[in-house]
Enzyme design. Sequence first.
Site, PDB file in Angstrom:
ATOM      1  N   LYS A 373       0.858  -1.180   0.000  1.00  0.00           N
ATOM      2  CA  LYS A 373       0.000   0.000   0.000  1.00  0.00           C
ATOM      3  C   LYS A 373       0.898   1.236   0.000  1.00  0.00           C
ATOM      4  O   LYS A 373       1.600   1.504   0.971  1.00  0.00           O
ATOM      5  CB  LYS A 373      -0.899  -0.030   1.243  1.00  0.00           C
ATOM      6  CG  LYS A 373      -1.829   1.157   1.388  1.00  0.00           C
ATOM      7  CD  LYS A 373      -2.644   0.979   2.667  1.00  0.00           C
ATOM      8  CE  LYS A 373      -3.593   2.130   2.914  1.00  0.00           C
ATOM      9  NZ  LYS A 373      -4.356   1.958   4.166  1.00  0.00           N
ATOM     10  N   ASP A 469     -14.584   0.795  10.130  1.00  0.00           N
ATOM     11  CA  ASP A 469     -14.825   0.816   8.682  1.00  0.00           C
ATOM     12  C   ASP A 469     -15.079  -0.596   8.160  1.00  0.00           C
ATOM     13  O   ASP A 469     -14.417  -1.072   7.230  1.00  0.00           O
ATOM     14  CB  ASP A 469     -13.631   1.448   7.959  1.00  0.00           C
ATOM     15  CG  ASP A 469     -14.030   1.996   6.583  1.00  0.00           C
ATOM     16  OD1 ASP A 469     -15.235   2.148   6.330  1.00  0.00           O
ATOM     17  OD2 ASP A 469     -13.135   2.280   5.780  1.00  0.00           O
TER      18      ASP A 469
END
Length: 663
Positions: A373, A469
């Site tokens: 990432k 989330d």
Amino acid sequence: MSCLIMLVLLLFLLVVASSEINQGQFSFNGYLNVEGVAGVDSSGLFKLTNTISRKSGQIFYKNPIQFKNSTNATVSFFSTTFIFAIVPEYTRLGGHGLAFVISPNDEISGLPAQYLGLFNATNMGFDSNHVVAIELDTVQDFEFHDIDSNHVGIDINSPQSVKSAPAGYFTDEGEFINLNLNSGDPMQVWVEYDGVEKQLEVTLYPTKLTKPKTPLLSLKKDLSPYLYESMFVGFSSSTGLLASSHYILAWSFKMNGKADELDLSRLPKIPRDDDNNTRGIKQLQRILALTLSLTGLTLVLVLVCGAVLISRKKRLVEILEDWEVQYGPHRFAYKDIFKATKGFKEKEVLGRGGFGRVYKGVLPSSNVQIAVKRISHDSRQGMREFMAEIATIGRLRHRNLVRLLGYCRRKQELLLVYDYMPNGSLDKFLYHQLNNSLTWTQRLKIIKDVASALFYLHQQWVQVIIHRDIKPANVLIDSDMNARLGDFGLAKLCDHGNDPQTSHAAGTIGYMAPELARTGKANTSTDIYAFGLFMLEVACGRRPIEAPAPPDETFLSDWIMDCWDKGDILAAIDGRLEKRFVVQEAELVLKLGLLCSHPMAVARPTMSSVVSYLDGVASLPEDLNSCIKAREFPVVSNDELITERANTIPSLTITESFISHGR
């Protein structure tokens, strides 16, 4: 020449051992069986593992030892002492430790990393293992309830210790002195078992001291049920993504008596990385002596070259700041990540988002597939979220969590390295593979997997972790179709019994609990609300909010309630299943999903209750119907309701998942 020396050494040890086999004792290295990456050098130094990732190594005494008296089948007295050293590849960051082992055989096909080469995910805890081990563990694994990342433990048939203590020793005055197993310094261990008292004792101390009077660990337990009459003794060690060289410098063992003392004057030298620096300095000194008579220009050039040689190693070793050391995950060198992703080439991109991109890569040293990432400079997910992810997931160990392998910082560039999940994210299966839909069995398994992960985060870890989330885009599917919850960029931590302090609402519209609009404070209940909608979404194959849908089907939970009111709640199940599902399981998922996503926080169950419901251990409340249907919504048009719900979320922070685009 080195091979000849090794052969002579082993032949000598064979002769020494042959006179001791029948006595159940041996000294120094004895006659050994070497497995895996273990080996012996010309100085007699045994190395269990080297700096290769995800490997295990084992050294066992070649012949079995008679542990039990055949007349009464009880374990006799035995004693062993050994000197070991652990040299991590990176200072203070190593893995995963070593263990003294008593085993039914001298070839154990265990997994590396946290299993120490002794066990695997399918056999740990089984009585049929008949394994007793003393672990010197340098990585904290929460799945096995490790107390810290520097401890000694007594293991019986499982990597989860029956008793453990921080590495160290007691002085004669009773003061406890900590020891760092990863220091690279030689340390001595005594393991002694009294078959009469049924007492097992373990003592650890630096080799420069005499043996402490008080043992580090003392366990009152009869080992007879766990050991056969004849057993093998030896050592096992392993590495994970982080690696250490694990050495055995000396070893002595004896049945029915005290093991022979070890000769500290004959210990082999432990290889150190700084030996290269010393050689470089000496080489530089010789060069300078030869060039003193040369011109000033030549002297300057030599000095510059020498400085380059000395500093080369230092330049390759990136300095760790204090906050990086305490968080624990491995820090990768930027050049390794650059090479793994082929220079961050476009064809290696797995997904894109507001934070930047995710790349597929292969670590050059181990051929392990990874996902990187890469957080862009102007990303909404900056240092704060980056730190949250390192601090949180880097210390977690659970089969249903995406594992953070490490990270990298280069100037202002931030990179996180994860296990690569070949099947991508769950939303791909729900919405982008219409001709290859998930079966009901797979969907229920995914729901249970995520529930298990949340139960761990909320109630089983040392602190409470609020994910904030939860959605299909943040659930990854591994090669065996197991679900793993990921993306901890918004996670918050707090101690058990305390409320987390959050300054603003965060998450994804559609999954955010109503109370977040009023208070902005997330807690475990707001996670459960999102999980309830997640359950409904997986079962129905529809997002929580479908704006283009008919007015009475825009909000998924409302539509399922309408189906229930009409007496056909199963009409909401994904039509692609073509009614190939278990009715009782489908009703349970829908009703439990509605209960978890109840607008009133007090009505939502805890994750422990959710897991019990899904596993069939407990039944849903009898008054479930009236409880779920006690929902108060404003009587307005559908368009007004969408606008009102969207406008009642103050200072909303929305982050796009790093896997939401098909990792």
